[in-house]
Write an enzyme that holds these catalytic residues in place. Structure first.
Site, short mmCIF file in Angstrom:
data_model
loop_
_atom_site.label_atom_id
_atom_site.label_comp_id
_atom_site.label_asym_id
_atom_site.label_seq_id
_atom_site.Cartn_x
_atom_site.Cartn_y
_atom_site.Cartn_z
CB SER A 1 -0.88 0.01 1.25
OG SER A 1 -0.06 0.16 2.40
CG ASP B 1 -3.26 -3.19 -1.84
OD1 ASP B 1 -4.12 -3.46 -2.69
OD2 ASP B 1 -3.43 -3.39 -0.61
CG HIS B 2 -6.40 -0.19 -2.19
ND1 HIS B 2 -7.68 -0.20 -2.68
CD2 HIS B 2 -6.27 -1.32 -1.45
CE1 HIS B 2 -8.31 -1.28 -2.24
NE2 HIS B 2 -7.48 -1.98 -1.50
CG HIS C 1 -9.90 -2.92 2.97
ND1 HIS C 1 -10.15 -1.80 2.22
CD2 HIS C 1 -9.37 -3.84 2.12
CE1 HIS C 1 -9.79 -2.02 0.97
NE2 HIS C 1 -9.32 -3.25 0.87
N GLY C 2 -10.13 -5.17 6.94
CA GLY C 2 -10.11 -5.37 8.39
C GLY C 2 -10.89 -6.62 8.76
CG HIS D 1 -9.49 -5.54 -2.69
ND1 HIS D 1 -8.42 -4.72 -2.38
CD2 HIS D 1 -9.41 -5.82 -4.01
CE1 HIS D 1 -7.74 -4.49 -3.49
NE2 HIS D 1 -8.31 -5.14 -4.49
N GLY D 2 -10.22 -7.54 1.02
CA GLY D 2 -10.75 -7.79 2.36
C GLY D 2 -10.86 -9.28 2.65
N GLY D 3 -9.83 -10.04 2.28
CA GLY D 3 -9.87 -11.50 2.43
C GLY D 3 -9.75 -11.97 3.88
CG ASN E 1 -6.02 -8.09 -2.52
OD1 ASN E 1 -5.69 -8.89 -3.39
ND2 ASN E 1 -6.14 -6.80 -2.75
O1 G3H Z 1 -5.89 -4.50 -0.41
C1 G3H Z 1 -5.69 -5.26 0.56
C2 G3H Z 1 -6.75 -6.05 1.12
O2 G3H Z 1 -7.93 -5.93 0.50
C3 G3H Z 1 -6.59 -6.68 2.43
O3 G3H Z 1 -7.77 -6.72 3.19
O4 G3H Z 1 -6.74 -6.49 5.43
O5 G3H Z 1 -9.09 -7.24 5.18
O6 G3H Z 1 -7.21 -8.73 4.53
P1 G3H Z 1 -7.71 -7.33 4.67
ZN ZN Z 2 -7.96 -3.82 -0.59
#
Ligand code: G3H
Ligand code: ZN
Length: 284
Positions: free
Chosen positions: A50, A82-83, A180-181, A208-210, A230
């Site tokens: 990021s 990233d982003h 995310h988180g 995203h937001g895995g 991710n």
């Molecule tokens: O771009 C990074 C992610 O989408 C990570 O998401 O922190 O919820 O695993 P996360």
């Molecule tokens: Zn992300």
């Protein structure tokens, strides 16, 4: 092996119905843990960096660490912004040695997002660098980017298909209900949106937001057409929790290696479990 573009492995992932993990690199220990896990399982992977992590590690160290990981492991590894928030930061990363960039224009209007993403794709492709675009807004907090869940907008399939056709991105992140988180409850993932988009475009959909997504939902997402997932927060939690435990047990510890070694080990386990879940073992 030098760093590679995501096109070295994403088309194979889409055809083989598995996903390649993007694991965010926040420092040297993250990079070592991710590489060790992938080496044990012979998996390709993506180092996500990021803008905040880039500021923290510095451009030279970031690229040097990723290049060392690729050279030492012999694995196909992409170093991916990233982003990315602007054309300028994407170009700065490419010039420094990144093999892949994400341009996150999700906060612009749809037409402006297409226009800006197209510019990044044109320049990146000329240099053999892959590009990820984003449509819809993903909720939650990542670094300096914070999106209230109520402001998160799911992607519209027709728009996502048009976005792909006009920009020519190599993979497409669409907001489908993850954030995310970590999650307070369970995410409500719109597998129907993933399926509609993934079946209409030749490149994989990105989730995203895995972190914290139940395994069954990850499997369903991959079956619906997700080819890149991710993960950041789960590694951060494993790292920090381990350090906290070590320091709570012994207040006299002062050598960082005493808590960073087990912290790194904890991250190896997280990444290994994700690689197995995503199905990318032995695909390097
Ligand atoms: O771009 C990074 C992610 O989408 C990570 O998401 O922190 O919820 O695993 P996360
Ligand atoms: Zn992300």
């Amino acid at each position: 092996m030098p760093l590679v573009s995501m096109n070295e492995f994403l088309p194979k992932a889409k055809a083989g119905k598995y996903a390649v993990g993007q694991f965010n690199m926040n420092n040297l220990e993250f990079a070592q843990a991710i590489t060790e896990a992938a080496q044990e399982l012979n998996s390709p992977f993506i180092f996500g960096v990021s803008e905040g992590a880039l500021k923290y590690m510095g451009m030279e160290f970031t690229v040097a660490i990723a290049e060392a990981a690729a050279k030492k492991s012999g694995l196909p590894i992409a170093l991916h912004l990233d982003h990315g928030s602007s054309f300028e930061v994407a170009m700065k990363c490419i010039r420094a040695g990144f093999s892949s960039v994400m341009f996150d224009g999700s906060h612009y209007s749809f037409e402006e997002n297409i226009r800006l993403t197209k510019e990044v794709v044109k320049a990146a492709h000329a240099m053999g660098v892959s590009v990820e675009g984003e449509l819809g807004t993903i909720g939650g907090v990542e670094d300096d980017i914070s999106v209230d869940e109520s402001d998160a907008n799911l992607a519209k399939p027709e728009e996502a298909i048009r976005f792909y056709e006009e920009t020519g991105v190599d993979c497409l992140a669409i907001a489908v209900g993850t954030a995310h988180g970590m999650y307070a409850g369970e995410p409500n993932i719109r597998f129907d949106i993933i399926e509609k988009v993934a079946s209409a475009i030749p490149v994989p959909v990105v989730l995203h937001g895995g972190s914290g997504v139940p395994d069954e939902m990850i499997k369903q997402s991959i079956a619906a057409g997700v080819g890149k997932i991710n993960v950041n927060t789960e590694n951060q939690v494993a790292c920090t929790q381990t350090i906290r435990d070590v320091l709570n047990k012994d207040a006299k510890v002062y050598d960082p290696r005493k808590y960073l070694t087990p912290a790194r080990k904890a991250m190896v386990e997280v990444v290994k479990s994700k690689i197995v879940l995503f199905g990318s073992s032995n695909q390097a």
